[in-house]
Scaffold this motif. Structure first.
Motif, PDB file in Angstrom:
ATOM      1  N   GLY A 151       0.814  -1.215   0.000  1.00 38.60           N
ATOM      2  CA  GLY A 151       0.000   0.000   0.000  1.00 38.60           C
ATOM      3  C   GLY A 151       0.844   1.261   0.000  1.00 38.60           C
ATOM      4  O   GLY A 151       0.537   2.230  -0.690  1.00 38.60           O
ATOM      5  N   LEU A 152       1.936   1.244   0.769  1.00 37.95           N
ATOM      6  CA  LEU A 152       2.834   2.402   0.783  1.00 37.95           C
ATOM      7  C   LEU A 152       3.512   2.599  -0.569  1.00 37.95           C
ATOM      8  O   LEU A 152       3.634   3.735  -1.048  1.00 37.95           O
ATOM      9  CB  LEU A 152       3.882   2.241   1.882  1.00 37.95           C
ATOM     10  CG  LEU A 152       3.376   2.381   3.310  1.00 37.95           C
ATOM     11  CD1 LEU A 152       4.476   2.024   4.293  1.00 37.95           C
ATOM     12  CD2 LEU A 152       2.865   3.784   3.558  1.00 37.95           C
ATOM     13  N   ILE A 153       3.929   1.513  -1.192  1.00 35.94           N
ATOM     14  CA  ILE A 153       4.547   1.623  -2.514  1.00 35.94           C
ATOM     15  C   ILE A 153       3.538   2.122  -3.528  1.00 35.94           C
ATOM     16  O   ILE A 153       3.841   2.998  -4.347  1.00 35.94           O
ATOM     17  CB  ILE A 153       5.140   0.269  -2.941  1.00 35.94           C
ATOM     18  CG1 ILE A 153       6.352  -0.048  -2.083  1.00 35.94           C
ATOM     19  CG2 ILE A 153       5.532   0.277  -4.422  1.00 35.94           C
ATOM     20  CD1 ILE A 153       6.893  -1.432  -2.282  1.00 35.94           C
ATOM     21  N   LEU A 154       2.325   1.605  -3.485  1.00 39.59           N
ATOM     22  CA  LEU A 154       1.277   2.060  -4.399  1.00 39.59           C
ATOM     23  C   LEU A 154       0.961   3.526  -4.180  1.00 39.59           C
ATOM     24  O   LEU A 154       0.800   4.294  -5.145  1.00 39.59           O
ATOM     25  CB  LEU A 154       0.017   1.204  -4.213  1.00 39.59           C
ATOM     26  CG  LEU A 154      -1.127   1.468  -5.164  1.00 39.59           C
ATOM     27  CD1 LEU A 154      -0.697   1.145  -6.597  1.00 39.59           C
ATOM     28  CD2 LEU A 154      -2.329   0.641  -4.784  1.00 39.59           C
ATOM     29  N   MET A 155       0.913   3.954  -2.920  1.00 42.77           N
ATOM     30  CA  MET A 155       0.661   5.357  -2.624  1.00 42.77           C
ATOM     31  C   MET A 155       1.782   6.239  -3.169  1.00 42.77           C
ATOM     32  O   MET A 155       1.525   7.307  -3.738  1.00 42.77           O
ATOM     33  CB  MET A 155       0.523   5.564  -1.110  1.00 42.77           C
ATOM     34  CG  MET A 155       0.136   6.980  -0.717  1.00 42.77           C
ATOM     35  SD  MET A 155      -0.133   7.161   1.042  1.00 42.77           S
ATOM     36  CE  MET A 155       1.529   7.006   1.656  1.00 42.77           C
ATOM     37  N   LEU A 156       3.033   5.799  -3.017  1.00 43.18           N
ATOM     38  CA  LEU A 156       4.151   6.565  -3.558  1.00 43.18           C
ATOM     39  C   LEU A 156       4.099   6.636  -5.077  1.00 43.18           C
ATOM     40  O   LEU A 156       4.436   7.657  -5.672  1.00 43.18           O
ATOM     41  CB  LEU A 156       5.482   5.956  -3.114  1.00 43.18           C
ATOM     42  CG  LEU A 156       5.966   6.314  -1.724  1.00 43.18           C
ATOM     43  CD1 LEU A 156       7.204   5.504  -1.384  1.00 43.18           C
ATOM     44  CD2 LEU A 156       6.255   7.792  -1.609  1.00 43.18           C
ATOM     45  N   LEU A 157       3.674   5.554  -5.712  1.00 46.40           N
ATOM     46  CA  LEU A 157       3.599   5.552  -7.169  1.00 46.40           C
ATOM     47  C   LEU A 157       2.477   6.432  -7.688  1.00 46.40           C
ATOM     48  O   LEU A 157       2.624   7.088  -8.718  1.00 46.40           O
ATOM     49  CB  LEU A 157       3.428   4.119  -7.686  1.00 46.40           C
ATOM     50  CG  LEU A 157       4.637   3.212  -7.535  1.00 46.40           C
ATOM     51  CD1 LEU A 157       4.291   1.797  -7.955  1.00 46.40           C
ATOM     52  CD2 LEU A 157       5.806   3.731  -8.345  1.00 46.40           C
ATOM     53  N   ILE A 158       1.337   6.452  -7.000  1.00 46.02           N
ATOM     54  CA  ILE A 158       0.187   7.239  -7.459  1.00 46.02           C
ATOM     55  C   ILE A 158       0.370   8.716  -7.139  1.00 46.02           C
ATOM     56  O   ILE A 158       0.251   9.571  -8.014  1.00 46.02           O
ATOM     57  CB  ILE A 158      -1.114   6.715  -6.816  1.00 46.02           C
ATOM     58  CG1 ILE A 158      -1.433   5.331  -7.386  1.00 46.02           C
ATOM     59  CG2 ILE A 158      -2.266   7.664  -7.081  1.00 46.02           C
ATOM     60  CD1 ILE A 158      -2.595   4.655  -6.713  1.00 46.02           C
ATOM     61  N   ILE A 159       0.668   9.029  -5.904  1.00 45.87           N
ATOM     62  CA  ILE A 159       0.772  10.420  -5.473  1.00 45.87           C
ATOM     63  C   ILE A 159       2.117  11.006  -5.865  1.00 45.87           C
ATOM     64  O   ILE A 159       2.211  12.149  -6.304  1.00 45.87           O
ATOM     65  CB  ILE A 159       0.568  10.536  -3.946  1.00 45.87           C
ATOM     66  CG1 ILE A 159      -0.831  10.077  -3.573  1.00 45.87           C
ATOM     67  CG2 ILE A 159       0.811  11.953  -3.479  1.00 45.87           C
ATOM     68  CD1 ILE A 159      -1.059   9.976  -2.092  1.00 45.87           C
ATOM     69  N   GLY A 160       3.150  10.232  -5.750  1.00 44.45           N
ATOM     70  CA  GLY A 160       4.494  10.736  -5.995  1.00 44.45           C
ATOM     71  C   GLY A 160       5.007  11.425  -4.753  1.00 44.45           C
ATOM     72  O   GLY A 160       4.259  11.968  -3.949  1.00 44.45           O
ATOM     73  N   ALA A 161       6.288  11.416  -4.599  1.00 45.12           N
ATOM     74  CA  ALA A 161       6.897  12.047  -3.440  1.00 45.12           C
ATOM     75  C   ALA A 161       7.507  13.369  -3.869  1.00 45.12           C
ATOM     76  O   ALA A 161       8.440  13.396  -4.653  1.00 45.12           O
ATOM     77  CB  ALA A 161       7.954  11.142  -2.846  1.00 45.12           C
ATOM     78  N   PRO A 162       6.971  14.476  -3.391  1.00 45.88           N
ATOM     79  CA  PRO A 162       7.501  15.762  -3.816  1.00 45.88           C
ATOM     80  C   PRO A 162       8.867  16.099  -3.220  1.00 45.88           C
ATOM     81  O   PRO A 162       9.574  16.935  -3.730  1.00 45.88           O
ATOM     82  CB  PRO A 162       6.449  16.755  -3.334  1.00 45.88           C
ATOM     83  CG  PRO A 162       5.810  16.079  -2.175  1.00 45.88           C
ATOM     84  CD  PRO A 162       5.857  14.605  -2.480  1.00 45.88           C
ATOM     85  N   ILE A 163       9.226  15.409  -2.162  1.00 46.14           N
ATOM     86  CA  ILE A 163      10.481  15.701  -1.492  1.00 46.14           C
ATOM     87  C   ILE A 163      11.508  14.654  -1.938  1.00 46.14           C
ATOM     88  O   ILE A 163      11.247  13.452  -1.904  1.00 46.14           O
ATOM     89  CB  ILE A 163      10.295  15.676   0.034  1.00 46.14           C
ATOM     90  CG1 ILE A 163       9.209  16.667   0.446  1.00 46.14           C
ATOM     91  CG2 ILE A 163      11.593  15.970   0.732  1.00 46.14           C
ATOM     92  CD1 ILE A 163       8.815  16.563   1.890  1.00 46.14           C
ATOM     93  N   LYS A 164      12.670  15.113  -2.376  1.00 44.23           N
ATOM     94  CA  LYS A 164      13.681  14.205  -2.914  1.00 44.23           C
ATOM     95  C   LYS A 164      14.137  13.126  -1.938  1.00 44.23           C
ATOM     96  O   LYS A 164      14.322  11.984  -2.361  1.00 44.23           O
ATOM     97  CB  LYS A 164      14.858  15.003  -3.447  1.00 44.23           C
ATOM     98  CG  LYS A 164      14.542  15.696  -4.736  1.00 44.23           C
ATOM     99  CD  LYS A 164      15.818  16.103  -5.436  1.00 44.23           C
ATOM    100  CE  LYS A 164      15.435  16.851  -6.693  1.00 44.23           C
ATOM    101  NZ  LYS A 164      15.734  16.067  -7.870  1.00 44.23           N
ATOM    102  N   PRO A 165      14.357  13.409  -0.663  1.00 43.21           N
ATOM    103  CA  PRO A 165      14.786  12.314   0.226  1.00 43.21           C
ATOM    104  C   PRO A 165      13.747  11.196   0.343  1.00 43.21           C
ATOM    105  O   PRO A 165      14.113  10.028   0.422  1.00 43.21           O
ATOM    106  CB  PRO A 165      14.994  12.992   1.575  1.00 43.21           C
ATOM    107  CG  PRO A 165      15.249  14.418   1.251  1.00 43.21           C
ATOM    108  CD  PRO A 165      14.441  14.688   0.021  1.00 43.21           C
ATOM    109  N   ILE A 166      12.492  11.562   0.345  1.00 44.21           N
ATOM    110  CA  ILE A 166      11.451  10.534   0.424  1.00 44.21           C
ATOM    111  C   ILE A 166      11.436   9.712  -0.856  1.00 44.21           C
ATOM    112  O   ILE A 166      11.297   8.491  -0.825  1.00 44.21           O
ATOM    113  CB  ILE A 166      10.075  11.171   0.704  1.00 44.21           C
ATOM    114  CG1 ILE A 166      10.079  11.814   2.089  1.00 44.21           C
ATOM    115  CG2 ILE A 166       8.975  10.132   0.602  1.00 44.21           C
ATOM    116  CD1 ILE A 166       8.826  12.581   2.417  1.00 44.21           C
ATOM    117  N   ARG A 167      11.623  10.370  -1.986  1.00 43.88           N
ATOM    118  CA  ARG A 167      11.669   9.664  -3.264  1.00 43.88           C
ATOM    119  C   ARG A 167      12.878   8.732  -3.295  1.00 43.88           C
ATOM    120  O   ARG A 167      12.779   7.591  -3.740  1.00 43.88           O
ATOM    121  CB  ARG A 167      11.733  10.662  -4.421  1.00 43.88           C
ATOM    122  CG  ARG A 167      11.730   9.967  -5.771  1.00 43.88           C
ATOM    123  CD  ARG A 167      11.592  10.941  -6.892  1.00 43.88           C
ATOM    124  NE  ARG A 167      10.239  11.503  -6.814  1.00 43.88           N
ATOM    125  CZ  ARG A 167       9.847  12.579  -7.458  1.00 43.88           C
ATOM    126  NH1 ARG A 167      10.702  13.237  -8.213  1.00 43.88           N
ATOM    127  NH2 ARG A 167       8.618  13.015  -7.373  1.00 43.88           N
TER     128      ARG A 167
END
Length: 87
Positions: A12-28
């Motif tokens: 779920g966390l990976i899917l959320m990151l893929l859909i929303i995207g991480a605006p902050i580079k360290p999180i990405r």
């Protein structure tokens, strides 16, 4: 924690990151690292499945998954060689 719950939460966390995207580079960067470690675990799973007939077994843990995920196929080959010849 049950393995099914853990896999569902991580998925779920990976899917959320893929859909929303991480605006902050360290999180990405962290998300890409986690995905590489998961891919490394999948590589090791297939190595253990296919290498069972040849007597090759590499344990799937954080360290071996990180090596396999960050180095790719050469990392998996190195882990298999270490497991076959040294251990």
């Amino acid at each position: 924690m049950e393995p099914v719950v853990f896999v569902a939460v991580v998925g779920g966390l990976i899917l959320m990151l893929l859909i929303i995207g991480a605006p902050i580079k360290p999180i990405r960067f962290l998300g890409q690292g986690v995905i590489k470690i998961i891919i490394g675990a999948v590589f090791l799973f297939f190595l253990n499945t296919l290498g069972n007939q040849a007597g090759i077994h590499v344990p799937i843990n954080f360290a071996t998954s990180a090596v396999a995920g960050l180095l790719g196929i050469p990392g998996v080959a190195a882990l298999a060689a270490i497991g076959y010849w040294i251990i």
